[in-house]
Design an enzyme around this catalytic site. Structure first.
Site, PDB file in Angstrom:
ATOM      1  N   ARG A 131       0.825  -1.210   0.000  1.00  0.00           N
ATOM      2  CA  ARG A 131       0.000   0.000   0.000  1.00  0.00           C
ATOM      3  C   ARG A 131       0.859   1.259   0.000  1.00  0.00           C
ATOM      4  NH1 ARG A 131      -4.351  -0.426   4.623  1.00  0.00           N
ATOM      5  NH2 ARG A 131      -5.062   1.498   3.602  1.00  0.00           N
ATOM      6  N   TYR A 145      -7.725  14.136  -7.540  1.00  0.00           N
ATOM      7  CA  TYR A 145      -8.159  15.414  -6.956  1.00  0.00           C
ATOM      8  C   TYR A 145      -7.426  15.663  -5.638  1.00  0.00           C
ATOM      9  CZ  TYR A 145     -11.244  12.375  -4.149  1.00  0.00           C
ATOM     10  OH  TYR A 145     -11.748  11.392  -3.330  1.00  0.00           O
ATOM     11  N   PRO A 146      -7.119  16.927  -5.343  1.00  0.00           N
ATOM     12  CA  PRO A 146      -6.553  17.277  -4.041  1.00  0.00           C
ATOM     13  C   PRO A 146      -7.670  17.615  -3.066  1.00  0.00           C
ATOM     14  CG  PRO A 146      -6.448  19.180  -5.475  1.00  0.00           C
ATOM     15  CD  PRO A 146      -7.108  18.066  -6.270  1.00  0.00           C
ATOM     16  N   MET A 147      -7.377  17.518  -1.768  1.00  0.00           N
ATOM     17  CA  MET A 147      -8.394  17.829  -0.770  1.00  0.00           C
ATOM     18  C   MET A 147      -7.765  18.286   0.542  1.00  0.00           C
ATOM     19  SD  MET A 147      -9.773  14.154   0.646  1.00  0.00           S
ATOM     20  CE  MET A 147     -10.619  15.025   1.968  1.00  0.00           C
ATOM     21  N   ASN A 148      -8.569  18.961   1.330  1.00  0.00           N
ATOM     22  CA  ASN A 148      -8.211  19.396   2.675  1.00  0.00           C
ATOM     23  C   ASN A 148      -9.237  18.870   3.670  1.00  0.00           C
ATOM     24  OD1 ASN A 148      -6.029  20.966   1.811  1.00  0.00           O
ATOM     25  ND2 ASN A 148      -7.247  22.840   1.691  1.00  0.00           N
ATOM     26  N   LYS A 149      -8.866  18.878   4.946  1.00  0.00           N
ATOM     27  CA  LYS A 149      -9.822  18.716   6.033  1.00  0.00           C
ATOM     28  C   LYS A 149     -10.150  20.115   6.572  1.00  0.00           C
ATOM     29  CE  LYS A 149     -10.484  14.215   6.714  1.00  0.00           C
ATOM     30  NZ  LYS A 149      -9.696  13.615   5.644  1.00  0.00           N
ATOM     31  N   HIS A 172     -15.905   5.960   6.942  1.00  0.00           N
ATOM     32  CA  HIS A 172     -15.495   6.372   5.600  1.00  0.00           C
ATOM     33  C   HIS A 172     -14.826   5.203   4.869  1.00  0.00           C
ATOM     34  CE1 HIS A 172     -14.870   9.490   2.702  1.00  0.00           C
ATOM     35  NE2 HIS A 172     -13.553   9.391   2.721  1.00  0.00           N
ATOM     36  N   GLN A 185      -7.754   2.821  -4.705  1.00  0.00           N
ATOM     37  CA  GLN A 185      -7.553   4.148  -4.129  1.00  0.00           C
ATOM     38  C   GLN A 185      -6.120   4.286  -3.618  1.00  0.00           C
ATOM     39  OE1 GLN A 185     -10.904   5.329  -1.398  1.00  0.00           O
ATOM     40  NE2 GLN A 185     -11.552   3.214  -1.745  1.00  0.00           N
ATOM     41  N   SER A 223     -16.680  13.511   5.194  1.00  0.00           N
ATOM     42  CA  SER A 223     -16.668  14.346   3.990  1.00  0.00           C
ATOM     43  C   SER A 223     -17.689  15.472   4.079  1.00  0.00           C
ATOM     44  CB  SER A 223     -16.966  13.499   2.748  1.00  0.00           C
ATOM     45  OG  SER A 223     -15.901  12.621   2.477  1.00  0.00           O
TER      46      SER A 223
END
Length: 250
Positions: A131, A145-149, A172, A185, A223
């Site tokens: 992994r 895609y990029p992401m934030n919390k 999740h 993923q 999310s």
């Protein structure tokens, strides 16, 4: 908040990832002489051969994609053991004849990451290494895609206790496991490395699965309350022959 005690996530890091999105100047490319295009193609094939050798030696992985929408035309995706190795990848492409016809569209640098909210992970566990060093599927499609919390008011991920974060991430993860065998993923951390905190790569033989998994995950509390998402890029894998046909050199 005076009694708040920080409880950072425990992480393990794996391969470094470069998402190098480029635009192709199609008019300039097809206006070039057949000799110029063949020379650029021959050199590009040598670049790809070098990437294949690295993958065969277990020191990285790669994929080239045709990207849909005018946001980009091509994605050169590379995973390597270090930032230095990625810099070599980037420099080699930038020195090639083909780069005369390319312009930057978007880029993202991150590191494959496995996280635990409740305690350190065992790097020697048999399921961990694959992994941390994922192989890019040689076919199908990619969604990146990029992401934030989120860090806003009561919805501040970084002020939640570790136990609560773990429960949210478990739910999740259960959603993600529904797509096992349909979607691969790869999560990578970019804190301190790029403008977003994480990058997400989804690989599938069916691009509709990207819509399904992202939509379903939006209903997970992690999310719905805490997810902030950047631009989405979707592309189709190009083997050497398919890339040659796209460029009109085969």
């Amino acid at each position: 908040m005076g009694g708040y005690i920080p409880e950072p996530t425990f992480t393990l890091e794996g391969w470094h990832i470069l998402h190098d999105f480029r635009r192709l100047d199609y008019p300039a490319w097809f206006a070039a002489s057949p000799e110029e295009r063949q020379a650029a193609w021959a050199e590009l094939r040598e670049v790809l051969k070098g990437w294949e050798e690295v993958e065969a030696e277990g020191r990285g992985s790669f994929g080239v994609y045709q990207v849909v929408t005018p946001k980009a035309d091509l994605l050169f995706l590379n995973l390597r053991e270090s930032l230095d190795a990625l810099l070599e990848v980037e420099a080699r492409l930038n020195k090639s004849l083909f780069v005369r016809y390319l312009s930057p569209a978007y880029g993202f640098y991150s590191v494959v990451e496995l996280g635990s909210q409740t305690g350190p992970l065992d790097p020697e566990a048999p399921y961990i290494k694959p992994r941390l060093t994922p192989r890019v599927p040689k076919g199908g499609y990619v969604c990146f895609y990029p992401m934030n919390k989120r860090r806003q008011g009561q919805d501040n991920w970084y002020l939640l206790p570790a136990r609560e974060r773990a429960e949210l991430m478990k739910a999740h993860g259960e959603t993600g496991r529904k797509y096992q065998g349909k979607v691969l993923q790869v999560i990578s951390g970019a804190q301190g490395l790029d403008d977003w905190e994480w990058g997400v790569d989804l690989f599938s033989e069916d691009p509709i699965q990207f819509k399904k998994i992202v939509y379903e995950m939006r209903f997970d509390e992690v999310s719905a309350r805490f997810g902030e998402f950047g631009p989405f890029y979707v592309g189709k894998y190009l083997g050497e022959e398919a890339l040659g046909r796209l460029l009109g050199v085969l």
